[in-house]
Design a protein around this motif. Structure first.
Motif, PDB file in Angstrom:
ATOM      1  N   ILE A  43      65.110 -99.841 -45.230  1.00 39.74           N
ATOM      2  CA  ILE A  43      64.952-101.024 -44.344  1.00 39.74           C
ATOM      3  C   ILE A  43      65.052-100.379 -42.871  1.00 39.74           C
ATOM      4  N   GLU A  44      66.116 -99.912 -42.365  1.00 37.69           N
ATOM      5  CA  GLU A  44      66.004 -99.291 -41.130  1.00 37.69           C
ATOM      6  C   GLU A  44      64.592 -98.540 -40.555  1.00 37.69           C
ATOM      7  N   ASP A  45      64.175 -97.773 -41.610  1.00 39.20           N
ATOM      8  CA  ASP A  45      63.048 -97.081 -41.343  1.00 39.20           C
ATOM      9  C   ASP A  45      61.746 -97.901 -41.272  1.00 39.20           C
ATOM     10  N   ALA A  46      61.773 -98.864 -42.259  1.00 41.54           N
ATOM     11  CA  ALA A  46      60.659 -99.754 -42.181  1.00 41.54           C
ATOM     12  C   ALA A  46      60.686-100.679 -41.008  1.00 41.54           C
TER      13      ALA A  46
ATOM     14  N   ILE B 267      62.205 -91.775 -55.905  1.00 44.87           N
ATOM     15  CA  ILE B 267      61.226 -91.417 -54.831  1.00 44.87           C
ATOM     16  C   ILE B 267      62.363 -91.167 -53.688  1.00 44.87           C
ATOM     17  N   THR B 268      61.667 -90.915 -52.274  1.00 41.77           N
ATOM     18  CA  THR B 268      62.467 -90.715 -51.102  1.00 41.77           C
ATOM     19  C   THR B 268      62.769 -92.039 -50.402  1.00 41.77           C
ATOM     20  N   VAL B 269      63.609 -91.908 -49.539  1.00 43.61           N
ATOM     21  CA  VAL B 269      63.893 -93.160 -48.615  1.00 43.61           C
ATOM     22  C   VAL B 269      62.549 -93.375 -47.714  1.00 43.61           C
ATOM     23  N   HIS B 270      61.806 -92.637 -47.230  1.00 46.24           N
ATOM     24  CA  HIS B 270      60.790 -92.781 -46.582  1.00 46.24           C
ATOM     25  C   HIS B 270      59.515 -93.535 -47.557  1.00 46.24           C
ATOM     26  N   GLN B 271      59.391 -92.954 -48.775  1.00 46.80           N
ATOM     27  CA  GLN B 271      58.516 -93.515 -49.573  1.00 46.80           C
ATOM     28  C   GLN B 271      58.907 -95.128 -50.010  1.00 46.80           C
ATOM     29  N   LEU B 272      60.105 -95.278 -50.071  1.00 45.74           N
ATOM     30  CA  LEU B 272      60.614 -96.747 -50.221  1.00 45.74           C
ATOM     31  C   LEU B 272      60.367 -97.507 -49.143  1.00 45.74           C
ATOM     32  N   ALA B 273      60.554 -97.093 -47.850  1.00 51.45           N
ATOM     33  CA  ALA B 273      60.267 -97.785 -46.730  1.00 51.45           C
ATOM     34  C   ALA B 273      58.632 -98.023 -46.738  1.00 51.45           C
ATOM     35  N   ASP B 274      57.828 -96.919 -47.282  1.00 44.47           N
ATOM     36  CA  ASP B 274      56.506 -97.266 -47.210  1.00 44.47           C
ATOM     37  C   ASP B 274      56.008 -98.585 -48.249  1.00 44.47           C
ATOM     38  N   THR B 275      56.869 -98.375 -49.461  1.00 45.50           N
ATOM     39  CA  THR B 275      56.511 -99.683 -50.383  1.00 45.50           C
ATOM     40  C   THR B 275      56.788-100.895 -49.481  1.00 45.50           C
ATOM     41  N   MET B 276      57.954-100.870 -49.032  1.00 47.04           N
ATOM     42  CA  MET B 276      58.011-102.198 -48.230  1.00 47.04           C
ATOM     43  C   MET B 276      57.091-102.564 -47.244  1.00 47.04           C
ATOM     44  N   LEU B 277      56.558-101.525 -46.544  1.00 45.11           N
ATOM     45  CA  LEU B 277      55.545-101.713 -45.623  1.00 45.11           C
ATOM     46  C   LEU B 277      54.249-102.328 -46.235  1.00 45.11           C
ATOM     47  N   ASP B 278      53.810-101.714 -47.388  1.00 45.25           N
ATOM     48  CA  ASP B 278      52.757-101.884 -48.144  1.00 45.25           C
ATOM     49  C   ASP B 278      52.771-103.458 -48.610  1.00 45.25           C
ATOM     50  N   LEU B 279      53.851-103.660 -49.157  1.00 50.09           N
ATOM     51  CA  LEU B 279      54.093-105.005 -49.578  1.00 50.09           C
ATOM     52  C   LEU B 279      53.744-106.335 -48.676  1.00 50.09           C
ATOM     53  N   GLN B 280      54.273-106.030 -47.386  1.00 49.99           N
ATOM     54  CA  GLN B 280      53.766-106.668 -46.112  1.00 49.99           C
ATOM     55  C   GLN B 280      52.341-106.868 -45.893  1.00 49.99           C
TER      56      GLN B 280
END
Length: 295
Positions: free
Chosen positions: A136-139, A100-113
């Protein structure tokens, strides 16, 4: 080989330096030296983009991580260790997961929140630190406030970890072996204890002793130690190191979950689980040394 384009302009100087460590790759102690930015793959079998197996609210972690909402666990594919008893070998050794992309990984973190998780739990992050740090920085810019848990096999470079200061709230490394030969025989690394001890010291330097509020871990070091049969892990030496060189109040989870998974059945000494009295002795010794035992 086709050069993969990464937009470094969007990253902080720290993240740029972490990506620099991928070309040639010196992120972890193996120092494979392959050009992962260009798409080459070394021991971990992962390129420059994050490769994720799964992400979910996980309730099987330590109680201080789970709380009511569960631990927001992201399993990263690949690994820099070759543990023959790996219980998660399809993800770690067979590299099952999606790029996945970095942005999608940040999306995943935000979704878990949004789901109500208590933290973001990064499982096997060692070999994917640059895109993880970028995510992490993006999120954070987009509203992530949960504690970040760095859940690794403990085979980490201290100088790489030093760049994560301020990004990681809870370090949760394994301490697998105090015996060099056992690290080589069972995890394919001939320098595990020394590397592991240095990494744990650096982790503790950054976050200190475990801090818990309302039953939930907020910051600090949690060591995981899996008891192996016949004391193959060298448990007392690991406990001595923690108590004398890290902190007399260090938090440790002495784990009794070993069973002969993956290729362990091919080794006679690993064919059985440790006995209850073996595990009890390790816990008793840790208690005697003053360590904070959690589960």
């Amino acid at each position: 080989m086709t050069q993969k384009i990464i937009d470094f302009d969007n990253f902080s100087p720290v993240v740029r330096k972490l990506y620099h460590f991928m070309s040639p790759c010196i992120l972890c102690p193996r120092k494979c030296g392959v050009d992962r930015i260009a798409g080459e793959k070394g021991y971990c079998a992962v390129g420059p983009e994050p490769r994720v197996s799964s992400a979910s609210s996980h309730f099987g972690e330590e109680s201080i991580l789970v709380g009511r909402g569960g631990s927001g666990t992201i399993f990263f594919a690949g690994c820099n260790l070759g543990c023959i008893f790996c219980q998660n070998y399809r993800v770690s050794h067979q590299c099952i997961g999606d790029e996945i992309t970095v942005h999608q990984l940040a999306d995943t973190m935000l979704d878990l929140q949004v789901r109500g998780c208590e933290n973001i739990n990064l499982v096997s992050p060692t070999h994917q630190i640059p895109p993880i740090a970028a995510a992490i920085e993006d999120a954070h810019k987009r509203g992530l406030t949960l504690p970040i848990v760095y859940n690794s096999g403990g085979y980490d470079c201290a100088n790489t970890l030093s760049l994560l200061e301020g990004l990681i709230d809870i370090y949760m490394p394994d301490m697998k072996y105090s015996n060099v030969q056992h690290g080589l025989q069972y995890s394919d690394v001939g320098d595990y204890p020394g590397i592991n001890y240095s990494a744990v010291k650096e982790m503790y330097r950054q976050v200190g002793d475990l801090q818990v509020e309302n039953g939930i871990a907020l910051k600090g070091l949690i060591v995981r130690h899996l008891v192996l049969p016949h004391d193959l892990a060298g448990s007392t030496a690991i406990i001595d190191f923690l108590a004398s060189q890290v902190s007399p109040h260090a938090a440790i989870n002495i784990m009794d979950q070993y069973y002969p998974a993956y290729h362990a059945g091919e080794y006679e000494e690993l064919c059985t689980s440790p006995q209850a009295d073996e595990i009890a002795k390790v816990k008793e010794y840790a208690h005697k040394k003053g360590l904070r035992i959690i589960d």
